[in-house]
Write a protein that holds these residues in place. Structure first.
Motif, PDB file in Angstrom:
ATOM      1  N   ASP A 100      -8.315   5.901  -0.828  1.00  0.00           N
ATOM      2  CA  ASP A 100      -7.282   6.836  -1.276  1.00  0.00           C
ATOM      3  C   ASP A 100      -5.935   6.147  -1.197  1.00  0.00           C
ATOM      4  O   ASP A 100      -5.666   5.404  -0.250  1.00  0.00           O
ATOM      5  CB  ASP A 100      -7.252   8.094  -0.398  1.00  0.00           C
ATOM      6  CG  ASP A 100      -8.577   8.824  -0.368  1.00  0.00           C
ATOM      7  OD1 ASP A 100      -9.223   8.904  -1.431  1.00  0.00           O
ATOM      8  OD2 ASP A 100      -8.972   9.300   0.707  1.00  0.00           O
ATOM      9  N   LEU A 101      -5.092   6.398  -2.175  1.00  0.00           N
ATOM     10  CA  LEU A 101      -3.741   5.853  -2.111  1.00  0.00           C
ATOM     11  C   LEU A 101      -2.724   6.910  -2.532  1.00  0.00           C
ATOM     12  O   LEU A 101      -3.012   7.781  -3.351  1.00  0.00           O
ATOM     13  CB  LEU A 101      -3.596   4.598  -2.972  1.00  0.00           C
ATOM     14  CG  LEU A 101      -3.667   4.689  -4.492  1.00  0.00           C
ATOM     15  CD1 LEU A 101      -2.297   5.041  -5.096  1.00  0.00           C
ATOM     16  CD2 LEU A 101      -4.141   3.375  -5.082  1.00  0.00           C
ATOM     17  N   THR A 102      -1.554   6.829  -1.938  1.00  0.00           N
ATOM     18  CA  THR A 102      -0.419   7.672  -2.315  1.00  0.00           C
ATOM     19  C   THR A 102       0.798   6.780  -2.453  1.00  0.00           C
ATOM     20  O   THR A 102       1.195   6.101  -1.492  1.00  0.00           O
ATOM     21  CB  THR A 102      -0.153   8.765  -1.280  1.00  0.00           C
ATOM     22  OG1 THR A 102      -1.328   9.568  -1.111  1.00  0.00           O
ATOM     23  CG2 THR A 102       1.001   9.657  -1.738  1.00  0.00           C
ATOM     24  N   ALA A 103       1.371   6.744  -3.648  1.00  0.00           N
ATOM     25  CA  ALA A 103       2.556   5.934  -3.905  1.00  0.00           C
ATOM     26  C   ALA A 103       3.791   6.824  -3.885  1.00  0.00           C
ATOM     27  O   ALA A 103       3.773   7.943  -4.404  1.00  0.00           O
ATOM     28  CB  ALA A 103       2.437   5.235  -5.252  1.00  0.00           C
ATOM     29  N   SER A 104       4.849   6.316  -3.270  1.00  0.00           N
ATOM     30  CA  SER A 104       6.103   7.058  -3.193  1.00  0.00           C
ATOM     31  C   SER A 104       7.241   6.147  -3.630  1.00  0.00           C
ATOM     32  O   SER A 104       7.630   5.225  -2.903  1.00  0.00           O
ATOM     33  CB  SER A 104       6.340   7.556  -1.761  1.00  0.00           C
ATOM     34  OG  SER A 104       7.574   8.246  -1.665  1.00  0.00           O
ATOM     35  N   ASN A 105       7.744   6.395  -4.847  1.00  0.00           N
ATOM     36  CA  ASN A 105       8.808   5.548  -5.409  1.00  0.00           C
ATOM     37  C   ASN A 105       8.468   4.071  -5.271  1.00  0.00           C
ATOM     38  O   ASN A 105       9.337   3.244  -4.982  1.00  0.00           O
ATOM     39  CB  ASN A 105      10.152   5.852  -4.739  1.00  0.00           C
ATOM     40  CG  ASN A 105      10.660   7.230  -5.081  1.00  0.00           C
ATOM     41  OD1 ASN A 105      10.676   7.631  -6.240  1.00  0.00           O
ATOM     42  ND2 ASN A 105      11.059   7.982  -4.059  1.00  0.00           N
ATOM     43  N   CYS A 106       7.212   3.763  -5.470  1.00  0.00           N
ATOM     44  CA  CYS A 106       6.733   2.382  -5.319  1.00  0.00           C
ATOM     45  C   CYS A 106       7.096   1.589  -6.569  1.00  0.00           C
ATOM     46  O   CYS A 106       6.599   1.865  -7.656  1.00  0.00           O
ATOM     47  CB  CYS A 106       5.228   2.387  -5.094  1.00  0.00           C
ATOM     48  SG  CYS A 106       4.482   0.754  -4.955  1.00  0.00           S
ATOM     49  N   ILE A 107       7.974   0.595  -6.415  1.00  0.00           N
ATOM     50  CA  ILE A 107       8.473  -0.166  -7.561  1.00  0.00           C
ATOM     51  C   ILE A 107       7.960  -1.594  -7.474  1.00  0.00           C
ATOM     52  O   ILE A 107       8.064  -2.249  -6.430  1.00  0.00           O
ATOM     53  CB  ILE A 107      10.010  -0.154  -7.605  1.00  0.00           C
ATOM     54  CG1 ILE A 107      10.525   1.285  -7.640  1.00  0.00           C
ATOM     55  CG2 ILE A 107      10.518  -0.931  -8.816  1.00  0.00           C
ATOM     56  CD1 ILE A 107      12.028   1.404  -7.520  1.00  0.00           C
TER      57      ILE A 107
END
Length: 318
Positions: A136-143
């Motif tokens: 599982d992954l959750t990206a947060s403002n991942c640039i």
């Protein structure tokens, strides 16, 4: 530094690239429509729009698999081929699995150019990334390299030896660049056995925006796509929506597989797109990089209009 932390950024990047490829990209962020939302008012297939509808149906396979880009299929840009990436994802995590300390491993890492990515890697009882494992992954403002990722995605492993089978689920997963935005919501199951790749699912929502304007939304339900030595097939209940077409619900079936010729274009096969009332579109490859598109709106199924175009021309008509 522990090896688990050293692997986190690499694993996160590989997962983002590969998971996105399932549909050619991510999306517009919070508040995205649910998959397969029934239209309030639909536009019928007609003599003035049947070529655009045909293009939408034909391009849906590319939208699902993330092949190509630049507006010719899935809506453009930032897309990659799922089938070429999924092996990289699997091997990247599999190679690092032995060094993970627990069956359930959570980690957070900084993305290359800002933001964070959270990973939860759950190994199976044998402490391997095989049947029963999940990522599982959750990206947060991942640039990363000018592309921003947000939202969640999951990958569950069902098999991973000579054959490969896994499930994907997108939870408001988004991808945006300076000019383009994508959104994904929904589920998919992917398998590769003996050179045949099959993708299927109960519901998938795919949208593409450019310069802030909606280009195309696709909602698919009970869909299936296969590609292998015997040819390409796609089927399912689909709904296309854009400014030019409005909202058009159709049922797509490939009655005979599209078999590619030496230059990669289909040389045989038959795809049927059924709309409301008596409307029907039939795509038949002619064997010279072209396809004959027949439209009927008559109860007896007789042809109302026919156009023959190249496959490249058809793909650009959406």
């Amino acid at each position: 530094m522990r090896m688990m932390n050293m692997n986190a950024k690499h694993l996160g990047g590989m997962l983002l690239l590969g998971l996105l490829s399932a549909c050619g990209g991510g999306g517009s962020g919070a508040g995205s429509p649910a998959p397969v939302t029934p239209p309030v008012q639909s536009t019928p297939i007609s003599s003035s729009n049947f070529m655009q509808v045909a293009a939408q149906a034909y391009n849906s396979g590319d939208a699902l698999s993330g092949q190509g880009g630049s507006g010719s299929n899935s809506g453009g840009g930032a897309s990659m081929n799922l089938n070429s990436k999924v092996g990289d994802i699997y091997n990247a995590v599999k190679n690092g699995a032995a060094s993970l300390p627990d069956l359930n491993n959570r980690m957070t890492d900084n993305c290359r150019d800002g933001g964070t990515i959270d990973l939860n890697i759950r190994l199976n009882a044998s402490r391997s990334l095989a049947a029963g494992a999940q990522i599982d992954l959750t990206a947060s403002n991942c640039i990363d390299s000018g592309v921003k990722f947000d939202g969640g995605a999951s990958m569950s492993i069902a098999a991973g030896s000579n054959s490969f089978e896994y499930g994907l689920n997108f939870q408001n997963f988004s991808l945006s660049s300076a000019t383009e935005r994508f959104v994904l919501n929904g589920d998919g199951k992917f398998s590769s056995v003996g050179g045949k790749v099959v993708q299927s699912g109960s519901a998938m929502y795919i949208a593409y925006y450019k310069n802030g304007a909606l280009v195309t939304e696709r909602s698919l339900s009970n869909y299936s796509m296969s590609n292998g030595n015997s040819g390409y097939q796609i089927s399912g209940v689909m709904q296309f929506k854009n400014q030019a077409l409005g909202t058009i619900p159709v049922t797509v079936s490939t009655e005979a597989p599209f078999t590619p010729g030496p230059q990669g274009f289909p040389i045989s096969g038959k795809m049927v797109i059924s709309g409301s009332g008596n409307t029907k579109i039939t795509l038949t490859p002619t064997g010279n990089q072209s396809v004959k598109v027949d439209f009927s709106d008559k109860p007896d199924g007789s042809i109302t209009l026919t156009q023959t175009v190249t496959f490249d021309q058809l793909k650009a008509m959406q």
